[in-house]
Design a protein around this motif. Structure first.
Motif, PDB file in Angstrom:
ATOM      1  N   ARG A   1      10.151  -1.382   3.252  1.00 48.11           N
ATOM      2  CA  ARG A   1      11.066  -2.385   3.797  1.00 48.11           C
ATOM      3  C   ARG A   1      10.538  -3.801   3.593  1.00 48.11           C
ATOM      4  NH1 ARG A   1      15.018  -1.796   7.858  1.00 48.11           N
ATOM      5  NH2 ARG A   1      16.286  -3.688   7.924  1.00 48.11           N
ATOM      6  N   ASP A   2      11.358  -4.620   2.971  1.00 44.04           N
ATOM      7  CA  ASP A   2      11.085  -6.053   2.897  1.00 44.04           C
ATOM      8  C   ASP A   2      11.768  -6.684   4.103  1.00 44.04           C
ATOM      9  OD1 ASP A   2      10.827  -8.740   2.371  1.00 44.04           O
ATOM     10  OD2 ASP A   2      11.497  -8.626   0.292  1.00 44.04           O
ATOM     11  N   VAL A   3      10.983  -7.106   5.087  1.00 38.90           N
ATOM     12  CA  VAL A   3      11.534  -7.620   6.348  1.00 38.90           C
ATOM     13  C   VAL A   3      11.657  -9.137   6.355  1.00 38.90           C
ATOM     14  CG1 VAL A   3      10.814  -5.653   7.734  1.00 38.90           C
ATOM     15  CG2 VAL A   3       9.229  -7.563   7.386  1.00 38.90           C
ATOM     16  N   GLY A   4      11.435  -9.752   5.200  1.00 36.17           N
ATOM     17  CA  GLY A   4      11.630 -11.189   5.099  1.00 36.17           C
ATOM     18  C   GLY A   4      10.450 -12.024   5.545  1.00 36.17           C
ATOM     19  N   ILE A   5       9.298 -11.406   5.753  1.00 38.95           N
ATOM     20  CA  ILE A   5       8.084 -12.142   6.103  1.00 38.95           C
ATOM     21  C   ILE A   5       7.272 -12.330   4.821  1.00 38.95           C
ATOM     22  CG2 ILE A   5       5.974 -12.163   7.476  1.00 38.95           C
ATOM     23  CD1 ILE A   5       7.341 -10.304   9.448  1.00 38.95           C
ATOM     24  N   ALA A   6       6.983 -13.556   4.489  1.00 45.34           N
ATOM     25  CA  ALA A   6       6.271 -13.841   3.239  1.00 45.34           C
ATOM     26  C   ALA A   6       4.979 -13.040   3.154  1.00 45.34           C
ATOM     27  CB  ALA A   6       5.963 -15.338   3.154  1.00 45.34           C
ATOM     28  N   HIS A   7       4.757 -12.449   1.986  1.00 45.33           N
ATOM     29  CA  HIS A   7       3.516 -11.739   1.659  1.00 45.33           C
ATOM     30  C   HIS A   7       3.354 -10.415   2.401  1.00 45.33           C
ATOM     31  CE1 HIS A   7       2.558 -15.504  -0.276  1.00 45.33           C
ATOM     32  NE2 HIS A   7       2.514 -16.139   0.892  1.00 45.33           N
ATOM     33  N   HIS A   8       4.410  -9.925   3.060  1.00 43.79           N
ATOM     34  CA  HIS A   8       4.299  -8.703   3.849  1.00 43.79           C
ATOM     35  C   HIS A   8       5.434  -7.724   3.528  1.00 43.79           C
ATOM     36  CE1 HIS A   8       1.790 -11.398   6.281  1.00 43.79           C
ATOM     37  NE2 HIS A   8       1.290 -10.323   6.861  1.00 43.79           N
ATOM     38  N   LEU A   9       5.120  -6.433   3.601  1.00 50.17           N
ATOM     39  CA  LEU A   9       6.093  -5.356   3.556  1.00 50.17           C
ATOM     40  C   LEU A   9       5.801  -4.390   4.701  1.00 50.17           C
ATOM     41  CD1 LEU A   9       6.165  -4.502  -0.267  1.00 50.17           C
ATOM     42  CD2 LEU A   9       7.967  -5.673   1.025  1.00 50.17           C
ATOM     43  N   ARG A  10       6.848  -3.750   5.217  1.00 44.76           N
ATOM     44  CA  ARG A  10       6.678  -2.769   6.292  1.00 44.76           C
ATOM     45  C   ARG A  10       6.809  -1.368   5.721  1.00 44.76           C
ATOM     46  NH1 ARG A  10      11.312  -2.342  10.548  1.00 44.76           N
ATOM     47  NH2 ARG A  10      11.931  -0.762   9.031  1.00 44.76           N
ATOM     48  N   ILE A  11       5.877  -0.488   6.096  1.00 44.19           N
ATOM     49  CA  ILE A  11       5.850   0.870   5.563  1.00 44.19           C
ATOM     50  C   ILE A  11       5.860   1.857   6.731  1.00 44.19           C
ATOM     51  CG2 ILE A  11       4.626   2.518   4.111  1.00 44.19           C
ATOM     52  CD1 ILE A  11       3.238   0.138   2.758  1.00 44.19           C
ATOM     53  N   THR A  12       6.839   2.752   6.750  1.00 45.31           N
ATOM     54  CA  THR A  12       6.913   3.775   7.781  1.00 45.31           C
ATOM     55  C   THR A  12       5.839   4.830   7.552  1.00 45.31           C
ATOM     56  OG1 THR A  12       9.312   3.464   7.895  1.00 45.31           O
ATOM     57  CG2 THR A  12       8.430   5.480   8.867  1.00 45.31           C
ATOM     58  N   ALA A  13       5.263   5.323   8.637  1.00 41.12           N
ATOM     59  CA  ALA A  13       4.317   6.434   8.549  1.00 41.12           C
ATOM     60  C   ALA A  13       5.101   7.737   8.422  1.00 41.12           C
ATOM     61  CB  ALA A  13       3.431   6.460   9.788  1.00 41.12           C
ATOM     62  N   GLY A  14       4.820   8.493   7.371  1.00 43.80           N
ATOM     63  CA  GLY A  14       5.546   9.737   7.128  1.00 43.80           C
ATOM     64  C   GLY A  14       4.638  10.945   7.128  1.00 43.80           C
ATOM     65  N   THR A  15       4.871  11.844   6.211  1.00 50.62           N
ATOM     66  CA  THR A  15       4.059  13.045   6.083  1.00 50.62           C
ATOM     67  C   THR A  15       2.761  12.698   5.335  1.00 50.62           C
ATOM     68  OG1 THR A  15       5.011  13.640   3.945  1.00 50.62           O
ATOM     69  CG2 THR A  15       6.150  14.438   5.936  1.00 50.62           C
ATOM     70  N   PRO A  16       1.751  13.576   5.385  1.00 45.78           N
ATOM     71  CA  PRO A  16       0.530  13.335   4.591  1.00 45.78           C
ATOM     72  C   PRO A  16       0.834  13.137   3.108  1.00 45.78           C
ATOM     73  CG  PRO A  16       0.124  15.049   6.200  1.00 45.78           C
ATOM     74  CD  PRO A  16       1.603  14.756   6.269  1.00 45.78           C
ATOM     75  N   GLU A  17       1.785  13.908   2.603  1.00 47.99           N
ATOM     76  CA  GLU A  17       2.140  13.785   1.190  1.00 47.99           C
ATOM     77  C   GLU A  17       2.772  12.423   0.894  1.00 47.99           C
ATOM     78  OE1 GLU A  17       1.612  17.823   2.435  1.00 47.99           O
ATOM     79  OE2 GLU A  17       3.039  16.311   3.173  1.00 47.99           O
ATOM     80  N   GLU A  18       3.580  11.928   1.820  1.00 48.62           N
ATOM     81  CA  GLU A  18       4.192  10.610   1.629  1.00 48.62           C
ATOM     82  C   GLU A  18       3.142   9.504   1.723  1.00 48.62           C
ATOM     83  OE1 GLU A  18       8.784  11.348   3.153  1.00 48.62           O
ATOM     84  OE2 GLU A  18       7.206  10.982   4.633  1.00 48.62           O
ATOM     85  N   THR A  19       2.172   9.673   2.605  1.00 48.51           N
ATOM     86  CA  THR A  19       1.079   8.698   2.665  1.00 48.51           C
ATOM     87  C   THR A  19       0.315   8.676   1.353  1.00 48.51           C
ATOM     88  OG1 THR A  19       0.847   9.080   5.048  1.00 48.51           O
ATOM     89  CG2 THR A  19      -0.978   7.980   3.945  1.00 48.51           C
ATOM     90  N   ASP A  20       0.019   9.864   0.804  1.00 51.97           N
ATOM     91  CA  ASP A  20      -0.656   9.937  -0.490  1.00 51.97           C
ATOM     92  C   ASP A  20       0.142   9.189  -1.549  1.00 51.97           C
ATOM     93  OD1 ASP A  20      -2.633  11.549   0.611  1.00 51.97           O
ATOM     94  OD2 ASP A  20      -1.741  13.434  -0.105  1.00 51.97           O
TER      95      ASP A  20
END
Length: 372
Positions: free
Chosen positions: A335-354
């Motif tokens: 997710r690009d939340v409109g904050i310069a130089h930042h993105l938001r990433i949801t915590a998912g499954t171990p495989e998604e983290t990998d």
């Protein structure tokens, strides 16, 4: 401007609707949903509950959703240690409808709402939607650019003297939690305001993070909102709720639409609450993946914000939009939340983290922000 667009309310002209991309990708980590399916035992109870109410769908649902309010009160009492009854609880189709009820009742033309940016983007959208003047308060504290300290919050509350104040703990999109001292101080500094503490991600908070429900007694203007979308992995059901004084919840009946919670919604939510331990059993794994995300992105030279939610705000990017696209090109949606130089990433499954860590590692070094 088209003829129909010209008829739109003047205060809505030029505004854009809320929306996150809904794309078919291998790894979708952009909307803070749970990556885990509803457990089979819960699905079975849902089917049984819906089957039980289905023959009566020719009749309107329980307008007061009394059984659901009782179950929600029991859940909060058990998990927060605060004794609550059905009279303290209110619910709607997602926490956004609950927030909308609050703004309809206590906001509107000639009234002001204060929030502290960056925070949940629906707070100003809902407020402005009924003509409430929105004031973008600022964050910033010695401990971090996204923290909200007591002095900063109190000063802005006193200057604004709002009718509504929105606090978010843990905050979206930063993941940072508030101390109860800040909540109490803002409540006292805005003596004519309804103070809303949005706790949509409360179940993911790190140990020792208290809930604002512990402050409800003796504070009739305080409201704590929650949702079943996140910790209960129930985003598709749309069930949000709040806890407040019985007098305040009673006033919300003035603005709710008749029979706003369907019989099916009530039945499905009751089924999930019956299996609360099972539904919340996924939290431990999600928190572990959140913490692994923090460690992993830090090891890549990026700047994660410590999180009490089910997501991580990642800084240190040269251009957030370009990095968002580069990750999408690898099948990872964040997710690009409109904050310069930042993105938001949801915590998912171990495989998604990998997958997301591998995608970040594969980025060209030009995506990293140069040290200042």
């Amino acid at each position: 401007m088209s003829e129909i667009r010209a008829l739109l309310r003047e205060d809505l002209q030029g505004r854009t609707p809320y929306g996150a991309p809904q794309l078919e990708v291998p790894v979708a980590l952009n909307t803070n949903e749970s990556s885990y399916d509803v457990p089979a035992v819960v699905v079975q109870t849902i089917l049984e509950r819906v089957a039980a109410v289905a023959p009566g769908l020719n009749r309107y649902p329980d307008r007061e959703f009394a059984q659901l309010r009782t179950a929600l009160a029991s859940y909060l009492t058990e998990t927060t240690g605060v004794t609550l009854t059905a009279d303290h609880l209110w619910a709607g189709n997602g926490s956004n409808e609950v927030l909308s009820h609050l703004v309809q009742a206590f906001g509107g033309q000639g009234r002001t709402a204060l929030g502290f940016t960056p925070s949940y983007s629906m707070h100003p959208i809902i407020s402005r939607g009924v003509g409430t003047t929105w004031v973008d308060g600022l964050r910033g504290a010695p401990s971090g650019i996204f923290d909200l300290d007591l002095e900063t919050a109190v000063t802005q509350a006193r200057e604004t003297q709002p009718d509504l104040v929105f606090l978010c703990s843990p905050n979206n999109p930063t993941g940072t939690a508030l101390s109860l001292e800040v909540v109490k101080a803002v409540y006292d500094a805005a003596p004519h305001a309804i103070v809303v503490v949005d706790e949509a991600y409360a179940e993911f908070a790190r140990p020792g993070t208290p809930s604002a429900t512990t402050l409800l007694e003796g504070r009739d203007r305080l409201v704590v909102t929650r949702t079943m979308s996140k910790a209960f992995a129930f985003a598709g059901v749309r069930l949000g709720y709040l806890a407040a004084s019985p007098e305040l919840t009673d006033l919300l009946r003035l603005v709710r639409l008749p029979y706003h919670l369907s019989s099916v919604t009530q039945a499905v939510a009751l089924a999930a609450l019956e299996h609360a331990d099972t539904m919340l059993g996924m939290i431990k794994v999600i928190k572990a993946e959140r913490d692994r995300l923090v460690e992993g992105v830090a090891a890549l030279g990026l700047a994660p914000v410590p999180s009490d939610a089910n997501f991580v705000l990642v800084g240190g990017l040269a251009d957030a939009g370009q990095t968002w696209q580069a990750l999408l090109d690898q099948g990872v949606l964040v997710r690009d939340v409109g904050i310069a130089h930042h993105l938001r990433i949801t915590a998912g499954t171990p495989e998604e983290t990998d997958a997301v860590l591998a995608a970040l590692a594969a980025l060209d070094p030009s995506h990293r922000q140069e040290p200042s």
